[in-house]
Design a protein around this motif. Structure first.
Motif, PDB file in Angstrom:
ATOM      1  N   ARG A  92       0.835  -1.196   0.000  1.00 40.59           N
ATOM      2  CA  ARG A  92       0.000   0.000   0.000  1.00 40.59           C
ATOM      3  C   ARG A  92       0.868   1.244   0.000  1.00 40.59           C
ATOM      4  O   ARG A  92       2.020   1.221   0.431  1.00 40.59           O
ATOM      5  CB  ARG A  92      -0.938   0.008   1.203  1.00 40.59           C
ATOM      6  N   VAL A 118       2.328  -5.064   2.994  1.00 45.03           N
ATOM      7  CA  VAL A 118       1.172  -5.362   3.830  1.00 45.03           C
ATOM      8  C   VAL A 118       1.128  -6.860   4.166  1.00 45.03           C
ATOM      9  O   VAL A 118       1.086  -7.229   5.336  1.00 45.03           O
ATOM     10  CB  VAL A 118      -0.145  -4.944   3.142  1.00 45.03           C
ATOM     11  N   SER A 132       1.906  -3.785  11.429  1.00 46.81           N
ATOM     12  CA  SER A 132       0.823  -2.812  11.550  1.00 46.81           C
ATOM     13  C   SER A 132      -0.552  -3.389  11.219  1.00 46.81           C
ATOM     14  O   SER A 132      -1.572  -2.805  11.586  1.00 46.81           O
ATOM     15  CB  SER A 132       1.095  -1.604  10.649  1.00 46.81           C
ATOM     16  N   VAL A 133      -0.590  -4.531  10.523  1.00 46.32           N
ATOM     17  CA  VAL A 133      -1.878  -5.108  10.132  1.00 46.32           C
ATOM     18  C   VAL A 133      -2.099  -6.487  10.737  1.00 46.32           C
ATOM     19  O   VAL A 133      -3.189  -7.062  10.580  1.00 46.32           O
ATOM     20  CB  VAL A 133      -2.014  -5.197   8.594  1.00 46.32           C
ATOM     21  N   ARG A 136      -5.450  -8.099  12.110  1.00 40.83           N
ATOM     22  CA  ARG A 136      -6.607  -7.389  11.533  1.00 40.83           C
ATOM     23  C   ARG A 136      -6.845  -7.780  10.068  1.00 40.83           C
ATOM     24  O   ARG A 136      -7.993  -7.824   9.630  1.00 40.83           O
ATOM     25  CB  ARG A 136      -6.394  -5.876  11.609  1.00 40.83           C
ATOM     26  N   PHE A 137      -5.768  -8.015   9.333  1.00 39.65           N
ATOM     27  CA  PHE A 137      -5.868  -8.338   7.909  1.00 39.65           C
ATOM     28  C   PHE A 137      -5.551  -9.816   7.686  1.00 39.65           C
ATOM     29  O   PHE A 137      -4.720 -10.392   8.394  1.00 39.65           O
ATOM     30  CB  PHE A 137      -4.881  -7.518   7.092  1.00 39.65           C
ATOM     31  N   MET A 142      -9.806  -7.144   5.236  1.00 36.65           N
ATOM     32  CA  MET A 142      -9.343  -6.110   6.151  1.00 36.65           C
ATOM     33  C   MET A 142     -10.440  -5.818   7.159  1.00 36.65           C
ATOM     34  O   MET A 142     -11.520  -5.347   6.788  1.00 36.65           O
ATOM     35  CB  MET A 142      -8.976  -4.841   5.380  1.00 36.65           C
ATOM     36  N   LEU A 165     -10.596  -1.617  10.467  1.00 38.95           N
ATOM     37  CA  LEU A 165      -9.853  -0.597   9.722  1.00 38.95           C
ATOM     38  C   LEU A 165      -9.689   0.683  10.524  1.00 38.95           C
ATOM     39  O   LEU A 165     -10.577   1.090  11.292  1.00 38.95           O
ATOM     40  CB  LEU A 165     -10.550  -0.317   8.398  1.00 38.95           C
ATOM     41  N   LYS A 166      -8.537   1.311  10.314  1.00 47.05           N
ATOM     42  CA  LYS A 166      -8.169   2.544  10.998  1.00 47.05           C
ATOM     43  C   LYS A 166      -7.904   3.629   9.950  1.00 47.05           C
ATOM     44  O   LYS A 166      -7.525   3.303   8.813  1.00 47.05           O
ATOM     45  CB  LYS A 166      -6.905   2.331  11.832  1.00 47.05           C
ATOM     46  N   GLU A 175      -5.374   5.335   9.535  1.00 45.62           N
ATOM     47  CA  GLU A 175      -4.004   5.194   9.026  1.00 45.62           C
ATOM     48  C   GLU A 175      -3.866   4.068   8.004  1.00 45.62           C
ATOM     49  O   GLU A 175      -2.804   3.891   7.407  1.00 45.62           O
ATOM     50  CB  GLU A 175      -3.014   4.986  10.171  1.00 45.62           C
ATOM     51  N   ASP A 176      -4.916   3.298   7.788  1.00 44.49           N
ATOM     52  CA  ASP A 176      -4.913   2.295   6.726  1.00 44.49           C
ATOM     53  C   ASP A 176      -5.265   2.912   5.365  1.00 44.49           C
ATOM     54  O   ASP A 176      -5.198   2.216   4.345  1.00 44.49           O
ATOM     55  CB  ASP A 176      -5.906   1.177   7.029  1.00 44.49           C
ATOM     56  N   TYR A 196      -4.002   0.493  -2.475  1.00 49.91           N
ATOM     57  CA  TYR A 196      -3.529  -0.866  -2.237  1.00 49.91           C
ATOM     58  C   TYR A 196      -3.208  -1.530  -3.569  1.00 49.91           C
ATOM     59  O   TYR A 196      -4.032  -1.521  -4.493  1.00 49.91           O
ATOM     60  CB  TYR A 196      -4.586  -1.662  -1.474  1.00 49.91           C
TER      61      TYR A 196
END
Length: 120
Positions: free
Chosen positions: A38, A48, A61-62, A65-66, A81, A84-85, A87-88, A92
């Protein structure tokens, strides 16, 4: 050679979910290592997740969550995903290569990207 096309991006609220898809054309899809990267505005493209057979690797960082997965019968790789935040938020990109790696240089083929925007 392989051509890649991403879909599934969009606008989502923080805490929401999206599933990205990357469809590949060409032969030997199952032989490729597939990855997602990303790029946020003003930042460098970053790793990612990647998948080779049943092996997966994620950026810290993921992680949790991912989820990256692939369907070799459909020549498609996915990125689920969750949580999600803001900052995501980024474009992609799907990538294909021959080495199980988190570096950009390991991947020879790239898609055009799909925009993911997470609002707070």
């Amino acid at each position: 050679q392989v051509q890649l096309g991403e879909s599934g991006g969009g606008l989502v609220q923080a805490g929401g979910s999206l599933r990205l898809s990357c469809a590949a054309s060409g032969r030997s899809f199952s032989s490729y290592v597939m990855a997602w990267f990303r790029q946020a505005p003003g930042k460098e493209r970053e790793f990612v997740a990647t998948i080779r057979w049943s092996s997966r690797s994620y950026a810290d960082s993921v992680k949790g969550r991912f989820t990256i997965s692939r369907d070799n019968a459909k020549n498609t790789v996915y990125l689920q995903m969750n949580g999600l935040k803001p900052e995501d938020t980024a474009v992609y990109y799907c990538a294909a290569g021959w080495r199980f790696s988190s570096t950009l240089e390991a991947y020879d083929y790239w898609g055009q990207g799909t925009q993911v925007t997470v609002s707070s």
